[in-house]
Structure formats: C-alpha cells, structure tokens
Scaffold this active site. Sequence first.
Site, short mmCIF file in Angstrom:
data_model
loop_
_atom_site.label_atom_id
_atom_site.label_comp_id
_atom_site.label_asym_id
_atom_site.label_seq_id
_atom_site.Cartn_x
_atom_site.Cartn_y
_atom_site.Cartn_z
N ALA A 134 38.90 22.15 1.47
CA ALA A 134 39.63 23.00 0.53
C ALA A 134 38.89 23.02 -0.80
O ALA A 134 38.18 22.07 -1.15
CB ALA A 134 41.05 22.48 0.33
N ASP A 135 39.09 24.10 -1.52
CA ASP A 135 38.58 24.18 -2.89
C ASP A 135 39.61 24.91 -3.74
O ASP A 135 40.14 25.94 -3.32
CB ASP A 135 37.24 24.90 -2.97
CG ASP A 135 36.62 24.70 -4.34
OD1 ASP A 135 36.09 23.60 -4.59
OD2 ASP A 135 36.70 25.61 -5.18
N THR A 136 39.89 24.34 -4.90
CA THR A 136 40.87 24.91 -5.82
C THR A 136 40.17 25.41 -7.06
O THR A 136 39.37 24.71 -7.66
CB THR A 136 41.94 23.85 -6.19
OG1 THR A 136 42.57 23.40 -4.99
CG2 THR A 136 42.99 24.43 -7.13
N LYS A 195 31.90 23.42 1.95
CA LYS A 195 32.32 22.03 2.15
C LYS A 195 32.60 21.75 3.62
O LYS A 195 32.22 20.70 4.16
CB LYS A 195 33.57 21.73 1.32
CG LYS A 195 33.33 21.69 -0.17
CD LYS A 195 34.65 21.49 -0.92
CE LYS A 195 34.45 21.49 -2.42
NZ LYS A 195 35.71 21.29 -3.14
#
Length: 195
Positions: free
Chosen positions: A73-75, A57
């Site tokens: 960010a990635d969760t 991203k």
Amino acid sequence: MADTRPPLVLASASPRRLDLLARLGIVPERVIATDIDETPYKGEIPRPHAARLALAKAEAAAALAPAGIVLAADTVVGVGRRILPKAETEAQARDCLALMSGRKHRVITAVVLALPDGRRLKRVVASDVTFQRLTGQQVEDYLASGEWQGKAGGYAIQGRAEQYIRFLSGSHSNVVGLPLFETAQLLRGIGWLRP
C-alpha cells in the site's frame, strides 16, 4: 486443520499497517520493507502516484517472496493536484499544516495484492479531510509532539492531529494508512480471507 493458504507478506514496515491488519485478525507471515524511490514524476498527480508506488512496492516484495501473496500500500496526501511530502523535517511539516489549515485535502491510499500466479489486483481509496483553521500555537504544539515525522502530509490522524479534524468523508483507516474494507474485500475475493 492445517492452513493451506499461501503466506501473506506485507510489503511495508509501517507499524500502523500492522496494527490495522491486526484489526482484521491478520498477522502477516513475513514483513518486507521495500526501498523504492518515492519521488513523484514531473506533473504526476496524487492518485496515479499512489497507485504507481503501491505497485512498485508489491513488485519489489514479490521478487523476494514469489510463493506468497504480497500486500502493498501507499498513502499520499494531496491538495488539489499537489502531492504533499512525507514530512522529514519540521519545516516540511509546518508547510504542510499551513497549506491544509482551514481547508480540505484528500488522502489517497492504493492497495495492491501481488499473487504468485502473476496477477496484480488493485484498489484506490480516497478520503476527504478538513482541518480547522489552525492557530500558530496549535501548529507549534503539534510540531513539538514529533508525531508528524515520516507521515504523509505531516500529520497522523490516529494521534493528536485528530483533535483538529473538523470533517472526514470516507474511510478513517484509509487516512491512517490502509483502508480495511477494501483490503478485506481484496483478500476475500481471492479466497484468502473467509467471507
């Protein structure tokens, strides 16, 4: 006095991440919703998956805003080595809730800063969350709320699901989608945010 800092670009259209940044007094100059393939690789486990997606991203947004500092960010929600989906259907959300009912799961968020000089800075944060044993009625009530749609693991801790959380170890903001302590530390480390 003019602000000489490079513009901050958020590589996410998530209203939750915008709200969390606002808690730090930050309003990104630009928001770029990246469209990357989030399908896990065969055998990929939660932590490396989150790190890979956050970096992808950041790279995608940095290509569109090369003079900015890109925050991505990635969760990911994991149960053991298993990556739970971002629930798009009620059936997916029901399966996630059934799997997490009465047991611990881990919420992992990878945060990446892409700097104009080509550097990439990363933090990966994990929080352990335990749901109470959910009754059938509780699951149905939660599904009826629609709150689960598009959420990793099929729930939103900042909403109705919080009443079912028996235990949380780690960062609450991480479970929402952006660990604020680590994000602030990254931004302070490059001098973008005041100490």
